[in-house]
Design a protein around this motif. Structure first.
Motif: not given
Length: 111
Positions: A42-47, A50-53
């Motif tokens: 997994a890798e987090i994508a910054d958006v 928004t409060e979503k991940i």
């Protein structure tokens, strides 16, 4: 609907790439982000804004992909985690189709 166990055949050189939209409890958002980052695939994508991940997952099998999604869904503080995109790709260069239309593709892109 019957519950039937189906054995799926996984093919060598195939990659599964998915995006998972994660909603976390506001007070546990950062701990959920950290826990997702600990998952090897997994890798987090910054958006911004928004409060979503959004987590991007890469795996070599559907089973591995499903396991990673389930792992995210079971994290403490996660309210919901849904796969919103899934693509299967191959690393087998023999399976790439080269265009015969005479068009030129940028380096590294085939059509």
């Amino acid at each position: 609907m019957r519950n039937v166990d189906v054995e799926r055949t996984e093919h060598e050189g195939v990659w599964h790439i998915s995006s998972v939209l994660v909603t976390a409890k506001p007070d546990q958002r950062e701990s959920v982000r950290s826990a997702i980052n600990e998952i090897p695939s997994a890798e987090i994508a910054d958006v911004p804004g928004t409060e979503k991940i959004v987590a991007t997952l890469e795996a070599t099998s559907e089973r591995e992909m499903a396991g990673a999604v389930q792992q995210i869904q079971q994290l403490e503080g996660v309210l919901a985690a849904s796969m919103v995109f899934h693509q299967t790709d191959t690393t087998d260069l023999n399976s790439i189709v080269i265009s015969d239309q005479g068009d030129t593709q940028p380096k590294g892109i085939c059509s």
